[in-house]
Write an enzyme that holds these catalytic residues in place. Structure first.
Site, PDB file in Angstrom:
ATOM      1  N   ASP A 104     -10.444  -4.008 -17.218  1.00 31.44           N
ATOM      2  CA  ASP A 104      -9.351  -4.633 -17.947  1.00 31.44           C
ATOM      3  C   ASP A 104      -8.433  -5.359 -16.962  1.00 31.44           C
ATOM      4  OD1 ASP A 104      -8.040  -4.606 -20.780  1.00 31.44           O
ATOM      5  OD2 ASP A 104      -6.386  -4.314 -19.393  1.00 31.44           O
ATOM      6  N   ILE A 105      -7.984  -6.560 -17.347  1.00 23.95           N
ATOM      7  CA  ILE A 105      -7.070  -7.330 -16.502  1.00 23.95           C
ATOM      8  C   ILE A 105      -5.659  -6.779 -16.676  1.00 23.95           C
ATOM      9  CG2 ILE A 105      -6.153  -9.622 -15.975  1.00 23.95           C
ATOM     10  CD1 ILE A 105      -8.667 -10.819 -17.206  1.00 23.95           C
ATOM     11  N   GLU A 119      -9.215  -9.383 -22.983  1.00 24.31           N
ATOM     12  CA  GLU A 119      -9.196  -9.398 -21.514  1.00 24.31           C
ATOM     13  C   GLU A 119      -9.990  -8.241 -20.929  1.00 24.31           C
ATOM     14  OE1 GLU A 119      -5.360  -7.240 -22.713  1.00 24.31           O
ATOM     15  OE2 GLU A 119      -6.666  -8.809 -23.495  1.00 24.31           O
TER      16      GLU A 119
END
Length: 334
Positions: free
Chosen positions: A196-197, A239
């Protein structure tokens, strides 16, 4: 509920929210709850992404059926051409048999000339039939080749995320299932990364979706460059990314995850139009190893829990399933 959350009254959106309220798909419920927890608006882009992830196969299936029908029509046309050619060949064969019978009767010279002219005419007709057949088959071959390219393109589009070029969620599900089956059969290792960003929503809000898309592409390219062989890199949604690592032990998967994390963190996000450095992108990554006989849902959930723990522990880090033991799983609030 749609009105309460400002969801546009669009047919596709009704499909999404009907399935959500009916609790038909746990993954859809999780995705919508994630958007709700994040306080994100259900914009057209968000709704389109949800529809594509969970209901977008129908359009691709319709297109595949259309191309399949065109291929069937092209093949039927080829068979018709061959049937016509076979009829011509049969007629020519009958003419040759008749000509041979007349020759055996020792015809008069004048009659022999007529017979020769007749068989020459039949031969010319057969040559013309063969020429037309060759031309038609060549055209049909080109059409079928084009249709095959269309079919291959549709298959790629049906399994590829349009923005990043990685495998989409549909292909991820198929690849994970196949990797697990192969692992069960061969008793081989299988690991999974959930990525995950960090602070992506804040970046999007501050700099806009166009630059946000560039960040997604940057991360996707870095992930793709870090995997090889039978590995599958996928955009899991929004994301979040995932990497399936067949034949890979947990300790090796942790090393792959940390390589991806360091490679992304080493890059700066630059607005090329203004040459302004917008900051650093970091990733939180959860790593899990498949346990023979467990459900794929439990496998993915364990990697997800490790990811959420990485978020709680300060982000920009890799957490594996071994660090989950003895801790209580908590929901992560972005």
């Amino acid at each position: 509920m749609m009105d309460r959350h400002g969801v546009p009254a669009h047919p596709n959106n009704f499909i999404i929210w009907y399935a959500f309220v009916a609790d038909r798909d746990p993954e859809l419920t999780k995705a919508i709850n994630g958007v709700l927890r994040a306080g994100q608006k259900f914009s057209d882009d968000v709704c389109a992404d949800l529809y594509e992830r969970f209901f977008g196969t129908s359009q691709h299936e319709a297109e595949l059926r259309a191309v399949g029908q065109r291929i069937e029509n092209a093949v039927a046309q080829v068979l018709a051409y061959l049937s016509t050619a076979n009829q011509g060949a049969a007629q020519y064969g009958e003419a040759l048999v008749s000509f041979s019978g007349e020759l055996n009767r020792d015809p008069a010279p004048n009659d022999l000339g007529d017979l020769i002219r007749g068989i020459l005419d039949e031969t010319k007709s057969m040559i013309e039939v063969n020429r037309q057949l060759e031309e038609r088959l060549e055209n049909s071959s080109g059409e079928i080749a084009r249709l095959r390219e269309d079919l291959d393109q549709l298959k790629r589009e049906a399994t590829t995320d349009a923005l990043t070029g990685l495998a989409n969620r549909k292909l991820f599900d198929v690849a994970l299932r196949e990797a697990a089956l192969e692992g069960e059969e061969d008793r081989s290792f299988l690991s999974l990364l959930m990525i995950d960003i960090d602070f992506f929503k804040q970046f999007n809000d501050s700099h806009g979706h166009m630059l946000g898309d560039q960040v997604l592409k940057l991360v996707a390219r870095t992930i793709q460059d870090s995997v090889k062989g039978k590995d599958t890199a996928a955009r899991y949604g929004g994301e979040e990314f995932a990497v399936i690592l067949p034949g890979t032990r947990l300790i090796e998967a942790i090393a792959v995850a940390d390589t991806i994390r360091r490679n992304v963190a080493s890059r700066k996000v630059l607005n090329r139009r203004t040459n302004q450095v917008l900051g650093q992108v970091t990733l939180s990554i959860g790593v899990a190893e498949y346990e023979f006989g467990e459900s794929l849902g439990a496998f993915v959930h364990r990697a997800d829990e490790a990811l959420y723990m990485a978020k709680r522990e300060g982000r920009n880090r890799v957490i594996s399933q071994t660090e989950l033991r003895g801790t209580q799983a908590l929901d992560f609030e972005p």
